[in-house]
Design a protein around this motif. Structure first.
Motif, mmCIF file in Angstrom:
data_model
loop_
_atom_site.group_PDB
_atom_site.id
_atom_site.type_symbol
_atom_site.label_atom_id
_atom_site.label_comp_id
_atom_site.label_asym_id
_atom_site.label_seq_id
_atom_site.Cartn_x
_atom_site.Cartn_y
_atom_site.Cartn_z
ATOM 1 N N ASP A 88 29.535 41.356 18.737
ATOM 2 C CA ASP A 88 30.048 40.868 17.463
ATOM 3 C C ASP A 88 31.085 41.813 16.869
ATOM 4 O OD1 ASP A 88 28.530 38.501 17.307
ATOM 5 O OD2 ASP A 88 26.777 39.625 16.604
ATOM 6 N N ARG A 89 31.067 43.060 17.294
ATOM 7 C CA ARG A 89 32.006 44.039 16.755
ATOM 8 C C ARG A 89 32.973 44.598 17.797
ATOM 9 N NH1 ARG A 89 28.641 48.372 13.423
ATOM 10 N NH2 ARG A 89 27.295 48.328 15.256
ATOM 11 N N VAL A 90 32.577 44.629 19.063
ATOM 12 C CA VAL A 90 33.401 45.238 20.114
ATOM 13 C C VAL A 90 33.644 44.228 21.235
ATOM 14 C CG1 VAL A 90 33.577 47.082 21.815
ATOM 15 C CG2 VAL A 90 32.504 47.535 19.594
ATOM 16 N N ALA A 91 34.909 43.987 21.542
ATOM 17 C CA ALA A 91 35.306 43.155 22.677
ATOM 18 C C ALA A 91 35.868 44.058 23.770
ATOM 19 C CB ALA A 91 36.351 42.124 22.255
ATOM 20 N N ILE A 92 35.401 43.867 24.983
ATOM 21 C CA ILE A 92 35.865 44.660 26.124
ATOM 22 C C ILE A 92 36.535 43.694 27.094
ATOM 23 C CG2 ILE A 92 35.224 46.282 27.945
ATOM 24 C CD1 ILE A 92 32.707 46.927 26.262
ATOM 25 N N VAL A 93 37.864 43.727 27.112
ATOM 26 C CA VAL A 93 38.648 42.737 27.848
ATOM 27 C C VAL A 93 39.662 43.467 28.731
ATOM 28 C CG1 VAL A 93 40.083 40.670 27.673
ATOM 29 C CG2 VAL A 93 38.397 41.167 25.886
ATOM 30 N N PRO A 94 39.318 43.750 29.983
ATOM 31 C CA PRO A 94 40.229 44.483 30.868
ATOM 32 C C PRO A 94 41.382 43.613 31.355
ATOM 33 C CG PRO A 94 38.254 43.847 32.053
ATOM 34 C CD PRO A 94 38.039 43.437 30.625
ATOM 35 N N MET A 95 42.303 44.235 32.051
ATOM 36 C CA MET A 95 43.456 43.513 32.583
ATOM 37 C C MET A 95 43.068 42.588 33.732
ATOM 38 S SD MET A 95 45.495 44.517 30.420
ATOM 39 C CE MET A 95 46.742 43.407 31.045
ATOM 40 N N ALA A 96 41.973 42.862 34.387
ATOM 41 C CA ALA A 96 41.376 41.946 35.361
ATOM 42 C C ALA A 96 39.877 42.023 35.177
ATOM 43 C CB ALA A 96 41.779 42.297 36.786
ATOM 44 N N PHE A 97 39.207 40.893 35.298
ATOM 45 C CA PHE A 97 37.802 40.810 34.928
ATOM 46 C C PHE A 97 36.846 41.124 36.072
ATOM 47 C CE2 PHE A 97 39.191 37.390 31.683
ATOM 48 C CZ PHE A 97 39.737 38.376 30.875
ATOM 49 N N CYS A 98 37.356 41.187 37.294
ATOM 50 C CA CYS A 98 36.515 41.469 38.465
ATOM 51 C C CYS A 98 36.914 42.794 39.110
ATOM 52 C CB CYS A 98 36.650 40.362 39.518
ATOM 53 S SG CYS A 98 35.965 38.769 39.029
ATOM 54 N N PHE A 99 35.963 43.395 39.798
ATOM 55 C CA PHE A 99 36.223 44.587 40.613
ATOM 56 C C PHE A 99 37.220 44.212 41.711
ATOM 57 C CE2 PHE A 99 34.381 46.914 44.470
ATOM 58 C CZ PHE A 99 35.165 48.046 44.277
ATOM 59 N N PRO A 100 38.398 44.883 41.774
ATOM 60 C CA PRO A 100 39.415 44.502 42.756
ATOM 61 C C PRO A 100 39.095 44.921 44.186
ATOM 62 C CG PRO A 100 40.378 45.636 40.861
ATOM 63 C CD PRO A 100 38.901 45.863 40.813
ATOM 64 N N GLY A 101 38.175 45.891 44.365
ATOM 65 C CA GLY A 101 37.863 46.378 45.699
ATOM 66 C C GLY A 101 38.645 47.632 46.046
ATOM 67 N N TYR A 102 38.440 48.085 47.275
ATOM 68 C CA TYR A 102 39.069 49.313 47.754
ATOM 69 C C TYR A 102 40.029 49.024 48.905
ATOM 70 C CZ TYR A 102 35.206 51.731 45.359
ATOM 71 O OH TYR A 102 34.300 52.180 44.437
ATOM 72 N N ARG A 103 41.050 49.884 49.003
ATOM 73 C CA ARG A 103 41.914 49.942 50.185
ATOM 74 C C ARG A 103 42.111 51.412 50.499
ATOM 75 N NH1 ARG A 103 47.033 47.086 49.146
ATOM 76 N NH2 ARG A 103 45.871 45.213 49.745
ATOM 77 N N ALA A 104 41.783 51.802 51.736
ATOM 78 C CA ALA A 104 41.858 53.209 52.144
ATOM 79 C C ALA A 104 41.059 54.093 51.195
ATOM 80 C CB ALA A 104 43.319 53.663 52.217
ATOM 81 N N GLY A 105 39.931 53.562 50.703
ATOM 82 C CA GLY A 105 39.043 54.336 49.850
ATOM 83 C C GLY A 105 39.456 54.439 48.400
ATOM 84 N N ALA A 106 40.575 53.830 48.027
ATOM 85 C CA ALA A 106 41.069 53.916 46.648
ATOM 86 C C ALA A 106 40.974 52.556 45.966
ATOM 87 C CB ALA A 106 42.511 54.406 46.627
ATOM 88 N N ASP A 107 40.815 52.574 44.636
ATOM 89 C CA ASP A 107 40.763 51.326 43.882
ATOM 90 C C ASP A 107 42.071 50.556 44.031
ATOM 91 O OD1 ASP A 107 38.243 51.908 42.939
ATOM 92 O OD2 ASP A 107 38.947 52.717 41.033
ATOM 93 N N LEU A 108 41.948 49.275 44.287
ATOM 94 C CA LEU A 108 43.121 48.410 44.269
ATOM 95 C C LEU A 108 43.513 48.110 42.823
ATOM 96 C CD1 LEU A 108 42.061 46.023 47.138
ATOM 97 C CD2 LEU A 108 44.162 47.377 47.101
#
Length: 203
Positions: A88-108
């Motif tokens: 009701d007081r805090v909205a958490i809205v990222p630029m993408a809503f799902c975990f993008p996964g990894y490529r070469a061990g790094a976040d996509l």
């Protein structure tokens, strides 16, 4: 499960939960995971936290910032878990809503199709907020445009130009610990003002 973004009958959170736009994309990553949108909001929230995208731990938990980065972010904001997760007081809205996964061990990076498809509808649903907190470069570029030129360090260093309505922050990941040690002004100058503003808005 299919979804109809234009359907007026199905509630927005239900349509978000059913989104599978990136199923093939995520299946092709090193983690080979299925979509799991993690977004946290209700109409009328006062604080908007705009981040990058859920990480692996958040994907598993289904709760935003349910990881050490979240612990650090809550400390920055001066909020305990109860207040932080009060939709009701805090909205958490990222630029993408799902975990993008990894490529070469790094976040996509966050898939842009997510923001193009959903983000404005979510923000319109929430309505005007008192304070927007931009966590990391992706959120800063999206919200600030040319004002984010020069990268995260320069954008955060210009925080006074945006306060008290907008606060740009570095990502609270452990990877930025060296950045925090190098830029002591962040803790001594920016955070006290941010915490006071959050306290004011949350009251």
């Amino acid at each position: 499960m299919a979804f109809d973004r234009a359907c007026p009958v199905t509630a927005l959170p239900e349509r978000l939960a059913a989104c599978r736009l990136c199923a093939d994309r995520f299946a092709a990553t090193e983690t080979g995971h299925a979509p799991r949108p993690v977004v946290w909001f209700r109409q009328g929230a006062r604080v908007l936290i705009a981040g990058q995208a859920p990480g692996a731990r958040v994907h598993d938990a289904g709760i935003p910032f349910h990881d050490p980065s979240g612990d650090r972010l809550r400390d920055w904001l001066g909020l305990d878990e109860t207040a932080f997760y009060d939709r009701d007081r805090v909205a958490i809205v990222p630029m993408a809503f799902c975990f993008p996964g990894y490529r070469a061990g790094a976040d996509l990076p966050p898939p842009q199709i997510c923001a193009r498809t959903w983000r404005q509808e979510v923000l319109d649903h929430i309505g005007p907020v008192a304070i927007t907190i931009l966590v990391g470069g992706y959120a800063q570029k999206s919200h600030l445009g040319a004002a984010s030129a020069g990268g995260v360090t320069q954008t955060v260093a210009r925080w006074r130009d945006l306060a008290p309505d907008v606060f740009p922050l570095p990502h609270p990941s452990w990877r930025n610990t060296a950045w925090l040690r190098k830029n002591l002004w962040f803790e001594t100058e920016l955070l006290p003002v941010l915490r006071a503003r959050v306290t004011e808005v949350m009251a």
